[in-house]
Design an enzyme around this catalytic site. Sequence first.
Site, PDB file in Angstrom:
ATOM      1  N   GLU A   1       0.854  -1.195   0.000  1.00 36.31           N
ATOM      2  CA  GLU A   1       0.000   0.000   0.000  1.00 36.31           C
ATOM      3  C   GLU A   1       0.888   1.244   0.000  1.00 36.31           C
ATOM      4  OE1 GLU A   1      -2.304  -0.839   3.463  1.00 36.31           O
ATOM      5  OE2 GLU A   1      -3.604  -2.267   2.426  1.00 36.31           O
TER       6      GLU A   1
ATOM      7  N   GLU B   1      -6.029  -7.860  -1.096  1.00 35.17           N
ATOM      8  CA  GLU B   1      -6.553  -7.918   0.266  1.00 35.17           C
ATOM      9  C   GLU B   1      -8.020  -7.515   0.247  1.00 35.17           C
ATOM     10  OE1 GLU B   1      -4.396  -5.592   3.111  1.00 35.17           O
ATOM     11  OE2 GLU B   1      -2.428  -6.245   2.381  1.00 35.17           O
TER      12      GLU B   1
END
Length: 398
Positions: free
Chosen positions: A185, A326
């Site tokens: 991320e 995710e």
Amino acid sequence: MVSKRKVTPVCLLVAVLMIVSGLSGWTPTAKAFAQLNASQIVQQMGAGWNLGNQLEASSNGIPSETAWGNPTITKTLIQKVKAAGFKTIRIPVSYLNYIGSAPNYTINATWLNRIKTVVDYAYSEGLYVIINIHGDGYNSVPGSWLLVNGGDQTTIKAKYQKVWQQVAATFVNYDEHLIFESMNEEFDGTYGAPNSAYYANLNAYNQIFVDTVRKTGGNNSARWLLIPGWNTNIDYTTGNYGFVLPTDTYRSSTVPSSEKRIMISAHYYSPWDFAGEESGTIIQWGATATNPSKKSTWGQEDYLNAQMKAMYDKFVTQGYPVVIGEFGSIDKTALDSTNNTYRAAYAKAVCAAAKKYGAVPVVWDNGYNGQYGFGLFNRSTNTVTQQGIINAILSGMN
């Protein structure tokens, strides 16, 4: 099929370094590599599961798989995950202060060998395996360095290139079941519209990643590579915010020119007040919700489908598979016993939408089964703790 490994000077150099360092398992002969196209690889990867924070965990900048409360990873756990029906395992990895000094930025040999051992647990079971650089890009993690807002981008990029060079060479002979993910991320730690200069740094990292992996030769020249946009956010990856697809100049000539070997990564935790917010306010989700006051005002089925369709329209239609690396929702059953019903409905809907729009869903599991945990398995006893959610994931893929 790639019948033998193409040896490059870079690959030879790193191979020698690893042998000298005592890394086990190095084999000079490449394993046959199946040339799967975009739709084939997505179909083969099926539903995925995250090993979560285990190889991401760290203490004071030093990676440690038990630092955040999980037990040592065992092959038995991985076998249990496979038996539950998952076909892909994503293994987040942090390197942090296990990377040596310039100019070689040598990865600690023991740590790299442990990563290889864990990969082999899954790879030897015939599972698809995704490995990345994970916590190194967080502004909040001690020892992090892969920072888009870092002041010395020249040094960051040189370090990043050397790390991926070593990782890629370690796994050069693995077949198509192994997928490299450039980073996690990646963003500047602030939410909202991306900073254009920082986004340009992210794009540069992705390009360095693709070029570096390809240049190590062997199966890496045709391997599927996974890259994210800004903070793995779908809007900031599909919209006009600055995401640039890397070129794949050094790809193997064995790959048909009409096909791609790059995947796009995104994460999905919407609506956050249901999926991740640690409170008992929002515990229901979707069309079956019975109490409007316990259901978020956004992020329902229509939003989910629009997000997946945006990734499909932008990337899948151009031959780039999408991996929802995710997704998931935390356990609030201690606050409301009906919560698991909605967690299962959410998981099924995410997987169904992913399948509809040509994406691979990979559920997040941090190994924690208490209140606000994402755990689906007990990693100490190697038992399933959330069979209903697993059933929902598999049902969504049918």
